[in-house]
Design an enzyme around this catalytic site. Structure first.
Site, mmCIF file in Angstrom:
data_model
loop_
_atom_site.group_PDB
_atom_site.id
_atom_site.type_symbol
_atom_site.label_atom_id
_atom_site.label_comp_id
_atom_site.label_asym_id
_atom_site.label_seq_id
_atom_site.Cartn_x
_atom_site.Cartn_y
_atom_site.Cartn_z
ATOM 1 N N ASN A 8 74.345 67.108 -96.536
ATOM 2 C CA ASN A 8 74.177 67.050 -98.014
ATOM 3 C C ASN A 8 72.811 66.841 -98.179
ATOM 4 O O ASN A 8 71.819 65.704 -98.198
ATOM 5 C CB ASN A 8 74.974 65.924 -98.946
ATOM 6 N N LYS A 10 71.221 66.783 -100.528
ATOM 7 C CA LYS A 10 70.842 66.279 -102.576
ATOM 8 C C LYS A 10 69.344 66.368 -102.952
ATOM 9 O O LYS A 10 69.885 68.423 -103.094
ATOM 10 C CB LYS A 10 70.456 64.800 -102.034
ATOM 11 N N HIS A 86 80.820 63.386 -105.716
ATOM 12 C CA HIS A 86 79.811 62.012 -104.988
ATOM 13 C C HIS A 86 79.559 61.120 -105.964
ATOM 14 O O HIS A 86 79.436 60.745 -107.502
ATOM 15 C CB HIS A 86 78.215 63.205 -105.112
ATOM 16 N N GLU A 88 76.656 59.421 -106.738
ATOM 17 C CA GLU A 88 75.298 59.236 -107.073
ATOM 18 C C GLU A 88 75.522 60.264 -108.237
ATOM 19 O O GLU A 88 74.712 60.218 -109.180
ATOM 20 C CB GLU A 88 74.237 60.230 -106.235
ATOM 21 N N GLU A 153 83.507 57.597 -98.646
ATOM 22 C CA GLU A 153 81.890 57.228 -98.858
ATOM 23 C C GLU A 153 81.957 56.376 -99.568
ATOM 24 O O GLU A 153 81.745 56.216 -101.210
ATOM 25 C CB GLU A 153 81.421 58.424 -99.979
ATOM 26 N N GLY A 159 72.977 55.464 -98.369
ATOM 27 C CA GLY A 159 72.064 56.169 -98.825
ATOM 28 C C GLY A 159 71.315 54.549 -98.117
ATOM 29 O O GLY A 159 70.376 54.558 -98.784
ATOM 30 N N SER A 189 75.623 56.330 -94.766
ATOM 31 C CA SER A 189 74.473 55.669 -93.839
ATOM 32 C C SER A 189 74.985 56.160 -92.349
ATOM 33 O O SER A 189 74.432 55.062 -91.334
ATOM 34 C CB SER A 189 74.186 54.415 -93.886
ATOM 35 N N GLY A 210 73.756 61.698 -95.857
ATOM 36 C CA GLY A 210 73.047 62.067 -96.131
ATOM 37 C C GLY A 210 71.940 62.597 -95.832
ATOM 38 O O GLY A 210 70.851 63.593 -94.972
ATOM 39 N N GLY A 211 70.810 61.005 -96.315
ATOM 40 C CA GLY A 211 69.357 61.109 -95.058
ATOM 41 C C GLY A 211 68.441 61.583 -93.949
ATOM 42 O O GLY A 211 68.409 62.851 -94.171
HETATM 43 C C1 PEP Z 1 75.958 60.972 -99.022
HETATM 44 O O1 PEP Z 1 75.190 61.970 -99.094
HETATM 45 O O2 PEP Z 1 77.331 62.092 -99.359
HETATM 46 C C2 PEP Z 1 75.343 60.086 -97.950
HETATM 47 C C3 PEP Z 1 76.731 59.513 -96.981
HETATM 48 O O3 PEP Z 1 74.217 59.635 -97.690
HETATM 49 P P1 PEP Z 1 73.480 58.479 -96.877
HETATM 50 O O4 PEP Z 1 73.660 59.565 -95.681
HETATM 51 O O5 PEP Z 1 72.138 58.873 -96.901
HETATM 52 O O6 PEP Z 1 74.344 57.932 -96.966
#
Ligand code: PEP
Length: 229
Positions: A8, A10, A86, A88, A153, A159, A189, A210-211
């Site tokens: 993802n 983002k 999500h 966010e 999640e 994040g 994370s 994500g990151g």
């Molecule tokens: C996400 O965006 O779904 C996510 C899990 O982000 P991160 O891995 O950065 O925590």
């Protein structure tokens, strides 16, 4: 079953050129790349192995819905997966009802829908049973489990650099599967240091990343780890 990594991106990267570069570096069979809408086509054009996903979808087919993107539009771009709910986006005001409509609209056209569920820190702190009850509430609108994937999640882990305990994630995945029998991902994370701890759990079908997914080297390391399972 092979473990799948969902990247993802983002609202990254900033340019189409960078998106194409990242896509080329991440293009392996069991990866799903989920770029921002404006880069879907350019990313699709370079993919040979990975699948394409979108970060959201609207529930109407067409019409006066400024800023929205319909399931049919995504299908035409050869998008296979779509993320809904999500944290966010929930934070921006999306309700469970809206998310349920998005799930239905997505699966109706044959998209595979990744529904994100997870508890905030306040609920997590109250203990394990409370987490499961909270997640169950997010399930009350699931009608059709065809083409459904659930991503656990924890909101406090997304994040933040603080991942869930893999044993806890596996327990929640088991709980989810006892209610709806669908593949369950973990997200929050993850990186090349902790990926193995999650991927080795049989209840966890893959990761929503994500990151770490916008760092090509880091993502490649995670792909190598996932291939072992
Ligand atoms: C996400 O965006 O779904 C996510 C899990 O982000 P991160 O891995 O950065 O925590």
């Amino acid at each position: 079953m092979k473990k799948i990594l969902f990247a993802n991106w983002k609202m990254n990267p900033m340019t189409e050129n960078e998106a194409v570069k990242l896509a080329r570096a991440s293009d392996v069979k069991d990866a799903v790349l989920i770029p921002p809408f404006p880069f879907l086509k350019a990313v699709k054009n370079v993919l040979k192995n990975a699948s394409l996903g979108a970060q959201d979808v609207f529930y109407e087919e067409e019409g006066a819905y400024t800023g929205e993107v319909s399931p049919q539009m995504l299908k035409k771009l050869e998008v296979k997966y779509v993320v809904v709910g999500h944290s966010e986006r929930r934070r921006l005001g999306e309700s469970d009802e809206m998310i349920a409509k998005k799930m239905k609209a997505g699966t109706d056209v044959g998209l595979k829908v990744i529904l994100c569920v997870g508890e905030p820190l306040s609920v997590y702190k109250k203990g394990k049973k409370v987490t499961e009850e909270f997640i169950k509430k997010q399930f009350r609108f699931i009608k059709d489990k065809k083409n459904l994937i659930i991503a656990y999640e924890p909101i406090w882990a997304v994040g933040t650099g603080k991942n869930a305990d893999p044993e806890d994630a596996a327990r929640v995945a088991r709980f989810i599967k006892s209610i709806v029998s669908v593949p369950v991902l973990y997200g929050g994370s993850t990186n090349s240091k902790n990926a193995e701890d999650f991927l080795k759990k049989k209840e966890i079908a893959g990761l929503l990343i994500g990151g770490a997914s916008i760092d090509a080297k880091e993502f490649q390391k995670m792909i190598k780890i996932a291939k072992r399972f």
